[in-house]
Scaffold this active site. Sequence first.
Site, PDB file in Angstrom:
ATOM      1  N   CYS A 237     -35.342 -32.678 -15.740  1.00 25.51           N
ATOM      2  CA  CYS A 237     -36.615 -32.140 -16.225  1.00 25.51           C
ATOM      3  C   CYS A 237     -36.571 -30.622 -16.126  1.00 25.51           C
ATOM      4  CB  CYS A 237     -37.809 -32.715 -15.460  1.00 25.51           C
ATOM      5  SG  CYS A 237     -38.040 -32.076 -13.797  1.00 25.51           S
ATOM      6  N   GLY A 238     -37.641 -29.979 -16.496  1.00 28.26           N
ATOM      7  CA  GLY A 238     -37.678 -28.525 -16.529  1.00 28.26           C
ATOM      8  C   GLY A 238     -37.416 -27.857 -15.191  1.00 28.26           C
TER       9      GLY A 238
END
Length: 101
Positions: free
Chosen positions: A9-10
């Site tokens: 994820c980010g």
Amino acid sequence: MTVRILAVCGNGQGSSMIMKMKVDQFLTQSNIDHTVNSCAVGEYKSELSGADIIIASTHIAGEITVTGNKYVVGVRNMLSPADFGPKLLEVIKEHFPQDVK
């Protein structure tokens, strides 16, 4: 052999940790030999040696580059097994059939 999944994820803290748990539950219920780890998109290259499949949201999956026998699965709702499950199982059954019990 065990199929190795990397949830990306980010930031590597929130979504990927939850996705890691959801993927682990799904693959356990599907009788797939597996391990699941998580990281931020900025760290995925250093984690590639320990992963066969990278799973991430569709907008992040486009930023991930892999070579060899590694695969990227982009999903819209990474917290929903109804979304990521069929895509993940398709890659596992096609490329890692020995891990399906």
